[in-house]
Design a protein around this motif. Structure first.
Motif, short mmCIF file in Angstrom:
data_model
loop_
_atom_site.label_atom_id
_atom_site.label_comp_id
_atom_site.label_asym_id
_atom_site.label_seq_id
_atom_site.Cartn_x
_atom_site.Cartn_y
_atom_site.Cartn_z
N GLN A 234 0.84 -1.19 0.00
CA GLN A 234 0.00 0.00 0.00
C GLN A 234 0.88 1.25 0.00
OE1 GLN A 234 -1.02 2.66 1.93
NE2 GLN A 234 -2.92 3.10 0.79
N GLN A 235 1.86 1.23 0.90
CA GLN A 235 2.77 2.37 1.01
C GLN A 235 3.48 2.64 -0.30
OE1 GLN A 235 6.21 2.62 3.74
NE2 GLN A 235 4.62 2.46 5.31
N ASN A 236 4.05 1.59 -0.88
CA ASN A 236 4.84 1.76 -2.09
C ASN A 236 3.98 2.23 -3.26
OD1 ASN A 236 7.22 1.11 -0.87
ND2 ASN A 236 7.18 -1.05 -1.47
N LEU A 237 2.74 1.76 -3.32
CA LEU A 237 1.89 2.12 -4.46
C LEU A 237 1.18 3.46 -4.25
CD1 LEU A 237 0.24 -1.32 -5.33
CD2 LEU A 237 2.07 -0.18 -6.57
N ASP A 238 0.84 3.74 -3.02
CA ASP A 238 0.02 4.92 -2.74
C ASP A 238 0.88 6.12 -2.37
OD1 ASP A 238 -2.27 6.46 -2.21
OD2 ASP A 238 -2.27 5.84 -0.10
N LEU A 239 1.58 5.95 -1.25
CA LEU A 239 2.39 7.04 -0.72
C LEU A 239 3.47 7.47 -1.72
CD1 LEU A 239 2.90 8.67 1.89
CD2 LEU A 239 4.35 6.80 2.68
N ARG A 240 4.01 6.48 -2.44
CA ARG A 240 5.11 6.77 -3.36
C ARG A 240 4.64 6.99 -4.81
NH1 ARG A 240 9.72 6.08 -0.60
NH2 ARG A 240 9.49 4.94 1.37
N GLN A 241 3.31 7.08 -5.01
CA GLN A 241 2.81 7.23 -6.37
C GLN A 241 3.31 8.53 -7.01
OE1 GLN A 241 -1.58 7.35 -7.95
NE2 GLN A 241 -1.23 5.34 -7.06
#
Lengths: 324, 143, 188, 653, 316
Positions: A234-241
């Protein structure tokens, strides 16, 4: 009214960056009649970093928690975070396979772990213990606009000998749940591709490259949001989008929700109750079209009526044409 | 005789000609190394094995007995091993009642192509008999 | 690459990996499936299948100095798809452990991140995300790592400003201590 | 009693890890042994001469040879002692090679074990009795199971040799897998053009009787005298009337039947004739799709059929045939693509198997020989072939090589270029296995002349991207990941045994390996025999093999039977059960347990009832002997006393 | 009265058969003995009481071709059923006179109670017996001197008969496993081995157990005494005796109807019946088979199932 009770190990991420996962899972489980019991004074599972130091240490750090759960009298622990779950499963598996290893692990612990706890993901509990019938029964709301790319991540079902759940190449548990709650699922080819996991901090560029591929595939397959079951994903896909957008000169704006949040919304919880606002990419436009099941059914009935009438009319016209 | 080497124990193997004896041959041809304790008696079929042969061997001084036949449904004589399975299971359950550890008697199914399985079976069984030590049922020769 | 002298193969190293991982590298027939599926192949200096090949020939130095063993994230794709049923990810794990033990770390940042993670754990019993990040940033010298994310995370209230300390944190640190004692005892 | 023992060195095979001289020395101490010696190669002609001479010189009446497995040379030495005037059953073999010298590492242990084993053999041989075989009449007809190229060749060779042959083919037409192939490697011969004439020969040969769409229900009997029950499955078309005109197929309204012949590349009609050259060329109804069966009404074919051959009420028919020998040529199957989920076969329509591609290439196939993608019928330009799709893959339980995929991939890649000149083919391979005559040159031609791009490495994943399929693999020679955006992917799916292979083996009393392939008598020297006399193997049911190897085995099996049937009778094995009527109490428990019904009740003149063995029916398993409580029925050559002698020789020392 | 009814039935039966087997008084008041009735007047000697311990069916297989009648208790009737399963007798040739049984006595137990004094008189009440000896008289509850087989008995009423004398009775003490077996199973392997070695060592190889066993069909052909095949020698060593008892036990595997005759007749008081009882427990567990209960059953050692649900493969 609780039908069943399980131990519940949230893990560190679900206390911090993934608090919305924690809350949504707890609420959904409650809705499904599952009572969760949090082990007192649990500690971090050790995750990947411990594995880089020593297998023994890694197993011991995980096993400490299993001992606590064992002493609570539970034989199953729900572990929403795949990293924690795999740490538990691996420790359990290796201790079971090799008694000498088990003894060594226990020599590092205050109290020994006696191999009586199975750790399972929330998905596994929902599929195997609750069943799709019940998952479906509980639905109160429909989100007709949602087109989900179900993203399982790399270690939820792998390696299969240890995970013992779902298919390692084409997992379907999330797909089945979404179908059951009436959410459209896209044929997403990168269900199990790795997102870069814990490298977000030390190897951000690498992670951005990997998530770029995943996000592109999600968009290509027609999805308007991604569903996940892992705080790191979630973090990698969302926060780092946004990082990806800058690095790859793209303009992704695709919300990444926990599967449990989507389930909760279908069960009538408010977006606030599902802590939607913690997501970085805003999914409001997708979920604002949420309607109740009865409204939906009425709508469908009207549509059916209309198409029936149309058919009838067509037939009449044909008849008239034939006659003439 | 060599004093340095540990003494081998006496283990009798009853093997059916078509599957297990062939399996032991296959293991030999493939040079799958095995401990030396087992001596093989060839019989046409596991159905030929009277449980009394096993008893006789144990009373006569064998420390372990291994019986192996074709896999169920794969008997050269179609049903021989089905009879063997019942008789040998009966014996396996009787032995401990007599005070003889049933770990000393093992029956299994190994086909002619399963050389590796034969090797593993022999190795594990011999190891187990060594763990149990000699049985010593044989009497000193009486005059 | 220089010619590799295969006259003497470092059997000890191969045996060590075999023993610690419980896997037999000679089951590998170099089909390349691990390399083909690995999400990190592009970031590796040696693709996984070559690490396996180097291991079969006992090339300890090349392997332990490689970046690949650190970049591997144990995503288990290789293990899942290996036709020879080798737990490749576990071998990578083992190699990383041996490298750490021998103080050969080609990816300092990754190791530092792991170390910070574990020290956070030893200290509090659970992971203190903010402390972990700050500690990493200071020690790595990459002060600005993920600084762009700061506002997002903080405004969303996703991260705690203070660590959650558990009661049994001494018990967790005792696990670390016992482990260190054991390692010392074994003379590693 | 005068026992002579001959201990073989077998070069270094035995003498290398067994002190044979000491074995001989210890053997001489065994009571009854009057002569013990060692010999370099006992099975050699001088070795056998030595035995014969020693029998005469030393006055031996029993002989033990300590050498290899009796499964290897027991017959050799039985003949040797017989030539020297002894009954052939006054001989025993001690297996000191396969069971000792090859598996034990310690010479001291091995030697001790060899001494024990020889002592056991001596003890047994001293209990042996002379046995004499009798002869029985044989039925010189042959059953061939399977009408593929191996079975057809075997049938034709037997029939040309004058034997009557019955072929039982499971499917609607003979021809097997070869009939589905477009061309054959390495000559690019048209497959059906070379197979077709053979099929016609089979159909027209006066000595061959063909049961197509039939299965074996039951096999009873023994070499020379088998009774076989054949189930002619209902085709719902009276084949004696059907002319194969195909009118029914044309008019049949049920268009979505699964096409077994074409491996489901495209649907077919519920009534069909699988291919133009089919033999017999007769129609068959698939009741799973036929509307008359699924919906209870239709009857179009019955109306259209000019000869009124349609019979919806048809039932299976059981026919009994008597034969003297059986050739098993039941062929092979291929794995389902869904065993390889990472490749998406079955999920993505444009990922197909090699045999499906073969049907796309074939002019009589569903696309009339035009290569097109199943998804959108467009002509593919980029085609990726994946070898070892399931083969050499322990993780799915198929560790073996499927034998011919490397070659047919090269052929298909070449044909692809012939069909679509602007196409580019890629082949992922681990090793190119091309050891046949002209085979390696053929794979080189694919690369050198046809520009097929060979990539050394395995494919990890296949996933769709728009209309394309991304094939992600490794080029291990480059040490990189590679990706190809393909229009069509062809998987060389692994060869496996038939689903019912084990079931058939059980009927035939032959052995099968872990993978369901039938086991031959000896991997080098008896490649088409089985351990059950009268049953022979041909083709891929024994293991994956290509056409020339299958044809070779078919001929080999036929020649074995022609030799077996060269006389009017066969010698029976005298090692059968025999009843001691003085000891038999007539409890007849043996009658209950005999697997062959070989024991009957017999009333003696004094009115006593005893058991009686029918010698030709007795197969020699000995179940009766271990059933009989009073030891009255004894399996000859494996009597209680013989086995007890071995037990005692080993234990009581 | 039962005896009168019995005599009547026997006489009736005798019209159709050559011979009827029943019981008469033996050499003293504590012993009954078989009575072979060929003539009307023989029937006068018939008795029926708890002293009638013998299993008279033992004689049936040797009389296979003759028409005979036989008096059976519940337990004895199981032997007949077993004979029928094994085809050892012809049903039409046998007239079965069944008597429901309330339990018999173990002479051995009684003698022990009266300290082996010579018996002068024995009388029975409903559930007790009074024994008069020189030293006085003693009353014992019959239950207390039951042989083992009565304790585990499930079939007091004959399971097969042509005539039934008296009303069917039923009792089941709910005891499946006899005490001796339970005790032995509680011991260590070494203790068990020592137990059997001690018991078998007393064997004098008189073969009384074998001769009394109705199902030991071999008799003169018994492999304990043959040289073809030569399973055991005639030496009186422990192992030869051990082997003899193993032959006896294994030949009765899944056939023994637990009539207890082998143990009853053993002059050395060796519990030979226990091994067979133990095997029967396994037969029940493995194949759900109880010997001598249903004439349609097949003895488990002479048949098989392709899939044996209760036999698991053993690992090493």
């Amino acid at each position: 009214m609780a039908d069943r009770e399980y131990a519940y190990y949230s893990g560190c991420s679900l206390e911090g960056t993934a608090v919305e996962y924690d809350i949504s899972v707890r609420r959904v489980m409650e809705a499904l009649g599952i009572r969760l019991s949090e082990p007192e004074d649990w500690s971090c599972c050790g995750s990947t970093p411990a594995h880089t130091v020593d297998h023994l240490l890694a197993a011991a750090l995980a096993a400490r928690n299993l001992t606590i759960i064992e002493k609570m009298g539970f034989n199953t622990v729900i572990t929403p975070c795949p990293s924690c779950m795999m740490a538990f499963k691996k420790a359990h598996h290796r201790m079971k396979e090799d008694i000498r290893f088990k003894d060594e692990v226990n020599s590092l612990l205050d109290e020994p772990y006696n191999l009586n706890v199975q750790s399972k993901s929330a998905l596994q509990i929902i599929i195997e213990d609750i069943g799709l019938e019940k998952v479906k029964e509980r639905v109160t709301h429909v989100m007709p606009d949602l087109k989900v790319a179900p993203y399982y991540g790399c270690i939820l079902n792998r390696p299969p000998e240890i995970a013992q759940f779902d298919d390692p190449e084409n997992p379907l548990s999330m797909d089945k749940i979404f179908t059951a709650i009436g959410v459209e699922v896209c044929d997403f080819a990168f269900k199990v591709e790795c997102c870069g996991a814990a490298y977000g901090v030390p190897k951000r560029d690498m992670v951005n490259e990997l998530t770029y591929k995943i996000l592109s595939m999600a968009v290509d397959c027609g999805a308007n949001c991604v569903a996940v079951a892992c705080p790191l994903c979630q973090q990698n896909l969302d926060l780092r989008q946004q990082q990806v957008n800058i690095r790859k000169n793209t303009s992704f704006n695709i919300p990444v929700l926990y599967f449990s949040q989507i389930m909760g919304l279908a069960y009538g919880y408010s977006p606030e109750e599902m802590v939607i606002d913690k997501l970085v990419v805003n999914p409001d436009s997708l979920i604002s079209s949420r309607i109740t099941l009865s409204q939906w059914n009425e709508m469908k009935a009207r549509e059916a009526e209309a198409s029936k009438a149309k058919k009838k009319e067509k037939k009449n016209i044909e008849k008239i044409e034939e006659e003439t | 005789m060599s004093d340095i080497a540990p003494k081998e124990l006496k283990i009798v193997g009853f093997l059916c000609n078509w599957c297990s004896y062939g399996g032991a041959d296959t293991a030999g041809v493939s040079r799958f190394k095995q401990p030396p304790d087992l001596r093989i008696i060839r019989v046409p079929c596991s159905g030929r094995i009277d449980p009394l042969f096993v008893v006789k061997a144990l009373l006569n001084g064998a420390d372990g007995v291994l019986v192996s036949g074709c896999h169920p449904r794969d008997c050269h004589y179609s049903d021989g091993n089905f009879y063997a399975r019942r008789r040998l299971e009966m014996l396996k359950r009787l032995l401990p009642f007599l005070g003889i550890d049933d770990k000393r008697f093992h029956y299994t199914w190994i086909s002619a192509s399963e050389g590796q399985r034969w090797q593993q079976t022999v190795t594990a069984f011999v190891k187990r008999i060594h763990e149990l030590g000699p049985l010593n049922l044989k009497e000193e020769k009486q005059s | 690459m220089d010619a590799i002298n295969l006259t003497i193969i470092d059997r000890n190293f191969i045996e060590l990996v075999k023993k610690e991982s419980g896997e037999n590298p000679y089951l590998c027939y170099q089909c390349g499936n691990c390399t083909a599926g690995c999400p990190y192949t592009t970031f590796f200096d040696y693709p996984v299948s070559q690490i396996m090949r180097l291991l079969q020939t006992g090339q300890k130095d090349i392997i332990l100095n490689s970046r690949a063993i650190w970049v591997c994230a144990t995503c288990e794709t290789c293990t899942t798809r290996c036709p020879c049923q080798i737990d490749v990810a576990h071998i990578m794990d083992t190699l990383r452990i041996i490298a750490r033990r021998e103080n050969r770390v080609s990816e300092k940042d990754i190791k530092l991140f792991y170390d910070e993670f574990l020290s956070s754990m030893a200290k509090y019993g659970r992971i203190y995300e903010l402390g972990l990040l700050l500690g990493y940033n200071i020690k790595s010298g990459h002060i600005m790592t993920d600084a762009d994310l700061g506002p997002k995370v903080l405004t969303k209230g996703k991260i705690h400003f203070l660590p959650k300390k558990i009661k049994g944190r001494d018990k967790v640190s005792k696990i670390f201590e016992r482990f260190k004692d054991r390692t010392r005892r074994d003379g590693r | 009693m005068r026992v002579g023992v001959f201990i073989c060195h077998c070069g270094n095979n035995i003498a290398g890890t067994i002190d044979v001289a000491r074995v001989a020395e210890e053997t001489r101490k065994i009571p009854g042994v009057v002569y013990a010696t060692t010999y370099m190669y006992t099975c050699s002609e001088p070795g056998q001469e030595e035995i014969k001479e020693a029998i005469k010189r030393e006055g031996l009446d029993r002989v033990v040879v300590a050498a290899c497995s009796p499964r290897m040379h027991e017959m050799t030495f039985r003949r040797t002692v017989e030539k020297a005037g002894l009954n052939r059953y006054f001989f025993e073999m001690a297996n000191i090679r396969e069971h000792i010298s090859w598996v034990g590492e310690d010479k001291e242990f091995n030697t001790r074990k060899a001494i024990d084993v020889v002592r056991m053999a001596v003890a047994k041989v001293m209990q042996n009795r002379p046995l004499f075989s009798s002869s029985f009449k044989i039925n010189k007809r042959v059953l061939v199971m399977g009408g593929g190229v191996a079975g057809m060749q075997a049938a034709l060779d037997c029939a040309d040799g004058g034997l009557e042959v019955v072929i039982v083919e499971k499917s609607q037409s003979i021809g097997g897998m070869m009939a589905r192939l477009d061309k054959t490697f390495p000559t690019i011969d048209c497959s059906i053009c070379i197979l077709g004439p053979k099929m016609v020969d089979v159909a027209q040969h006066e000595k061959i009787k063909l049961y197509a769409y039939s299965e074996i229900d039951e096999i009873k009997g023994y070499v020379g005298n088998y009774q076989v029950k054949i189930r002619k499955k209902a085709t719902y078309v009276d084949w004696s009337k059907c002319t194969g005109c195909g009118a029914c197929m044309e008019k049949c309204p049920s268009k979505n039947a699964y096409d077994y012949f074409n491996f489901g590349v495209a649907p077919t009609k519920a009534i069909n004739i699988p291919f133009p050259q089919a033999i017999p060329k007769k129609a068959k109804i698939d009741p799973n799709y036929c509307r008359q069966f699924t919906k209870g009404k239709c009857g179009v074919c019955a109306k259209i059929c000019p000869t009124k051959a349609i019979d919806y009420e048809m039932k299976d028919e059981i026919i009994t045939e008597e034969v003297g020998a059986i050739i098993v040529a039941t062929g092979y199957s291929l794995i389902d693509m869904d065993m390889l989920p990472e490749y998406g076969g079955g999920r993505y329509p444009d990922v197909i198997s090699g045999i499906q591609y073969e049907r796309l290439l074939n002019a009589s196939g569903p696309t009339a020989g035009h290569i097109e993608r199943p998804s959108d019928h467009e002509e593919p330009k980029t085609i990726v072939f994946v070898s070892c799709a399931g083969s050499r893959d322990k993780s799915i339980g198929i560790p073996y090589c499927s034998n011919f995929c490397c070659m047919y991939i090269a052929k298909q890649a070449i044909l692809t270029k012939d069909h679509i000149s602007d196409s580019q083919s890629y082949v992922f391979y681990m090793d190119i296995r091309s050891p046949g005559k002209g085979y390696d040159e053929f794979t080189r031609r694919a690369q050198e002349e046809y520009g097929v791009h060979y990539i050394r490495g395995r494919v990890s994943r296949i996933y769709p991207k728009g209309k394309k399929l991304v094939v992600r693999g490794a080029d291990t020679l480059l040490g990189t990941q590679v990706e190809i955006e393909a229009d069509l992917v062809v998987l060389a799916t692994a060869v496996i045994s038939n689903k019912d292979a084990a079931y058939m083996a059980e009927k035939l009393h032959i052995s099968y390996d872990t993978f369901g392939f039938y086991v031959e008598s000896h991997p080098k020297l008896r490649p088409v025999e089985t351990n059950t006399s009268g049953v022979f193997l041909a083709g891929a049911c024994q293991g994956p093999k290509d056409i020339p190897a299958s044809v070779g085995q078919g001929s080999a099996a036929a020649s074995k039977i022609l030799a077996l049937f060269s006389g009017e009778t066969l010698e029976s094995d005298p090692a059968v059960a025999r009843v001691n009527i003085n000891a038999c109490v007539g409890c007849l428990k043996c009658v209950k347990t005999c697997p062959f019904g070989a024991i009957k009740e017999k009333e003696l003149r004094d009115g006593r009832v005893v058991a009686d063995v029918i010698e030709t029916v007795c197969a020699g398993c000995g179940v009766c002997t271990s059933t009989c409580p009073c030891g009255a029925i004894q399996l000859q050559h494996f009597t209680d006393n013989q086995i007890l002698a071995e037990v005692n020789a080993l234990c009581l020392i | 009265m039962t005896v009168e009814k019995l005599k009547e039935t026997v006489l009736d039966t005798l019209k159709d058969v050559e011979l009827v087997m029943g019981y008469q008084m033996g050499f003293d008041a504590l012993h009954a003995t078989p009575l072979f009735i060929r003539k009307k007047e023989d029937a006068e000697r018939l008795i029926w009481n708890p002293l009638c311990v013998h299993n008279l069916t033992t004689y049936l297989p040797s009389l296979k071709k003759s028409r005979v009648g036989v008096v059976v208790k519940g337990c004895d009737s199981r032997t007949i059923i077993q004979f029928l399963q094994e085809g050892l007798i012809t049903r039409e040739n046998v007239t079965i006179i069944g008597i429901p049984c309330q339990g018999i006595i173990s002479v051995r137990k009684v003698l022990k109670e009266i300290e082996y004094e010579p018996v002068e008189e024995v009388s029975f009440n409903s559930d007790s017996m009074t024994i008069k000896t020189l030293k006085g008289s003693k009353t014992l509850k019959i239950e207390d001197v039951w042989p083992d087989k009565c304790i585990t008995c499930k079939y007091p009423t004959p399971l097969i008969y042509d005539y039934l004398i008296g009303e069917p009775v039923s009792f089941d003490r709910g005891v499946e496993v006899s005490q001796v077996i339970k005790e032995l199973e509680g011991k260590s392997l070494n203790e068990r081995l020592a137990y059997w070695q001690k018991e078998f060592d007393r064997c004098i190889r008189c073969y009384a157990c074998r001769n009394a066993c109705p199902l030991c069909v071999c008799q003169d052909s018994c492999i304990a005494e043959t040289r073809e095949p030569h399973w055991i020698s005639q030496r009186l060593t422990l192992n030869e005796k051990f082997m003899f008892h193993m032959i006896h036990a294994l030949h009765l595997a899944g056939r023994c109807v637990e009539c207890g005759e082998c143990a009853r007749v053993c002059p050395m008081d060796i519990p030979v019946n226990i091994l067979k009882k133990k095997i029967n427990l396994d037969m029940k567990e493995l194949f759900g088979y109880v010997p001598g209960v249903n004439a349609e059953d097949k003895p488990p050692m002479y048949t098989f199932n392709v899939d044996e649900v209760n036999i698991k493969e053993h690992g090493i």
